[in-house]
Structure formats: C-alpha cells, structure tokens
Design a protein around this motif. Structure first.
Motif, PDB file in Angstrom:
ATOM      1  N   ALA A 283      52.055 -25.906  31.306  1.00 54.27           N
ATOM      2  CA  ALA A 283      51.247 -26.803  30.712  1.00 54.27           C
ATOM      3  C   ALA A 283      49.280 -25.832  31.038  1.00 54.27           C
ATOM      4  CB  ALA A 283      50.861 -27.779  31.920  1.00 54.27           C
ATOM      5  N   ALA A 284      49.483 -24.841  32.106  1.00 52.67           N
ATOM      6  CA  ALA A 284      47.983 -24.436  31.630  1.00 52.67           C
ATOM      7  C   ALA A 284      47.842 -23.353  30.973  1.00 52.67           C
ATOM      8  CB  ALA A 284      48.477 -23.321  33.440  1.00 52.67           C
ATOM      9  N   THR A 285      49.165 -22.928  30.908  1.00 52.07           N
ATOM     10  CA  THR A 285      48.790 -22.441  29.634  1.00 52.07           C
ATOM     11  C   THR A 285      48.146 -22.542  27.902  1.00 52.07           C
ATOM     12  OG1 THR A 285      50.553 -20.380  29.644  1.00 52.07           O
ATOM     13  CG2 THR A 285      50.534 -20.036  27.741  1.00 52.07           C
ATOM     14  N   ALA A 286      48.836 -23.882  27.865  1.00 54.17           N
ATOM     15  CA  ALA A 286      48.961 -24.838  26.451  1.00 54.17           C
ATOM     16  C   ALA A 286      47.216 -25.417  26.836  1.00 54.17           C
ATOM     17  CB  ALA A 286      49.570 -25.832  26.503  1.00 54.17           C
ATOM     18  N   ARG A 287      46.707 -25.932  28.074  1.00 52.96           N
ATOM     19  CA  ARG A 287      45.370 -25.971  28.555  1.00 52.96           C
ATOM     20  C   ARG A 287      44.381 -25.108  28.080  1.00 52.96           C
ATOM     21  NH1 ARG A 287      47.540 -28.106  33.202  1.00 52.96           N
ATOM     22  NH2 ARG A 287      47.101 -26.297  34.267  1.00 52.96           N
ATOM     23  N   ASP A 288      44.937 -24.011  28.441  1.00 50.49           N
ATOM     24  CA  ASP A 288      43.977 -22.892  28.166  1.00 50.49           C
ATOM     25  C   ASP A 288      43.840 -22.507  26.535  1.00 50.49           C
ATOM     26  OD1 ASP A 288      43.858 -22.264  30.882  1.00 50.49           O
ATOM     27  OD2 ASP A 288      44.358 -20.722  30.572  1.00 50.49           O
ATOM     28  N   SER A 289      45.199 -22.681  25.634  1.00 46.90           N
ATOM     29  CA  SER A 289      45.226 -22.179  24.098  1.00 46.90           C
ATOM     30  C   SER A 289      44.156 -23.528  23.897  1.00 46.90           C
ATOM     31  CB  SER A 289      47.185 -22.335  24.674  1.00 46.90           C
ATOM     32  OG  SER A 289      47.569 -21.208  24.296  1.00 46.90           O
ATOM     33  N   GLY A 290      44.797 -25.023  24.075  1.00 46.11           N
ATOM     34  CA  GLY A 290      43.854 -25.801  23.485  1.00 46.11           C
ATOM     35  C   GLY A 290      42.416 -25.584  23.812  1.00 46.11           C
ATOM     36  N   ALA A 291      41.697 -24.722  24.955  1.00 49.42           N
ATOM     37  CA  ALA A 291      40.161 -24.718  24.976  1.00 49.42           C
ATOM     38  C   ALA A 291      40.130 -23.778  24.160  1.00 49.42           C
ATOM     39  CB  ALA A 291      40.788 -24.589  26.827  1.00 49.42           C
ATOM     40  N   VAL A 292      40.792 -22.651  24.147  1.00 48.27           N
ATOM     41  CA  VAL A 292      40.452 -21.625  23.277  1.00 48.27           C
ATOM     42  C   VAL A 292      41.160 -22.215  21.867  1.00 48.27           C
ATOM     43  CG1 VAL A 292      40.852 -19.463  21.931  1.00 48.27           C
ATOM     44  CG2 VAL A 292      41.353 -20.155  24.854  1.00 48.27           C
ATOM     45  N   ALA A 293      41.505 -22.988  21.094  1.00 48.93           N
ATOM     46  CA  ALA A 293      41.628 -23.331  20.159  1.00 48.93           C
ATOM     47  C   ALA A 293      40.780 -24.317  19.536  1.00 48.93           C
ATOM     48  CB  ALA A 293      43.089 -24.096  19.775  1.00 48.93           C
ATOM     49  N   GLY A 294      39.916 -25.090  20.909  1.00 52.80           N
ATOM     50  CA  GLY A 294      38.936 -25.587  20.734  1.00 52.80           C
ATOM     51  C   GLY A 294      37.205 -25.060  20.304  1.00 52.80           C
ATOM     52  N   MET A 295      37.570 -24.131  21.508  1.00 50.73           N
ATOM     53  CA  MET A 295      36.127 -23.995  21.307  1.00 50.73           C
ATOM     54  C   MET A 295      36.282 -22.627  19.794  1.00 50.73           C
ATOM     55  SD  MET A 295      35.809 -21.325  24.518  1.00 50.73           S
ATOM     56  CE  MET A 295      37.593 -20.659  25.181  1.00 50.73           C
ATOM     57  N   LEU A 296      37.520 -22.136  19.548  1.00 43.00           N
ATOM     58  CA  LEU A 296      37.899 -21.076  17.974  1.00 43.00           C
ATOM     59  C   LEU A 296      36.952 -22.256  16.734  1.00 43.00           C
ATOM     60  CD1 LEU A 296      40.848 -19.012  17.947  1.00 43.00           C
ATOM     61  CD2 LEU A 296      38.173 -18.534  17.561  1.00 43.00           C
ATOM     62  N   ALA A 297      37.930 -23.641  16.960  1.00 41.56           N
ATOM     63  CA  ALA A 297      37.404 -24.919  16.016  1.00 41.56           C
ATOM     64  C   ALA A 297      36.168 -25.151  16.200  1.00 41.56           C
ATOM     65  CB  ALA A 297      38.017 -25.675  16.300  1.00 41.56           C
TER      66      ALA A 297
END
Length: 137
Positions: free
Chosen positions: A27-41
């Motif tokens: 879940a933490a990795t998914a949150r971090d990945s989501g945050a990174v994906a959001g920043m990239l977007a």
C-alpha cells in the motif's frame, strides 16, 4: 498434537503478520508510485502547456513579422510607383521641348550644309542654284 497445533498457529500468525506487513508495504509503495505518477503527470501537463505556449509565441512572432514586412513592402512599392509616375511625367514634359530642339538642330544643320554648298559652288565658279540641284539628286 497440541504442540503441533500451537506450532502451526504460531506459523499461521507469523504468516498473517508477514502478509499484513507485505500489504502495508504494498500500500505504501502504491501510494508512493501514485504520488510519483501524479508528479510525472503534472510535469507532463506543464510541459505540454509550455510547448503550446512556445508554439503560440513563435506563431505570433511570425505573424507580426509577416505583417511588418507586408507594411514595409507596401511602403516601398508606393514609393517606387510614385517615382515611376514622376519619371513618366518628366519625360512627357520633355517631349515637346526635345522635339522643338531637334527641329532647330536639323534646321541649323541644313542651313550649314546649304551654306557650304553655296560657298563651294562660288569657289568653283558654279552657279549655287545648280550646285544645290545637283546635290539634291
């Protein structure tokens, strides 16, 4: 059997804890990945906006340059047109005086030629009218 069941229960609890920890970690990795994906977007969207603004800026600059060049070209063509009209007017104004001058020069040359014919006829002893008629034929 009871010690084996206790051992099994311990292992099962350990496995459940490991699964819970893995789920928390996932879940933490998914949150971090989501945050990174959001920043990239967001970065990608900002880059697209910057590119769009850049293209619009270049288009506007080209349009302004074309308009400026068009105005300068109109000025140059107008000046050239006025110059041609002035030259044509000056040439037209000179036609009559040039024609008059040409006629005066022709009359003067004819007068000099006649005078030379008369003078040479007198020197030779001929009749000036006869010499003039001879030269005309």
């Amino acid at each position: 059997v009871a010690p084996a069941l206790e051992e099994f229960a311990k292992r099962l609890s350990a496995m459940e804890r490991a699964q819970a920890d893995a789920a928390k970690s996932a879940a933490a990795t998914a949150r971090d990945s989501g945050a990174v994906a959001g920043m990239l977007a967001r970065d990608l969207a900002a880059a697209r906006v910057d590119a769009r603004d850049g293209f619009a800026s270049v288009r506007d600059e080209l349009k302004a340059t074309a308009e400026s060049s068009k105005g300068e070209m109109k000025k140059e063509m107008t000046m050239l047109w006025e110059l041609v009209e002035a030259v044509e007017k000056d040439a037209a104004d000179l036609r009559e005086p040039m024609a008059t001058l040409a006629e005066e020069i022709r009359d003067a040359v004819e007068g000099v030629v006649r005078e030379n014919i008369s003078t040479s006829a007198l020197v030779d002893g001929d009749d000036p009218a006869a010499a003039s008629r001879r030269d005309e034929t």
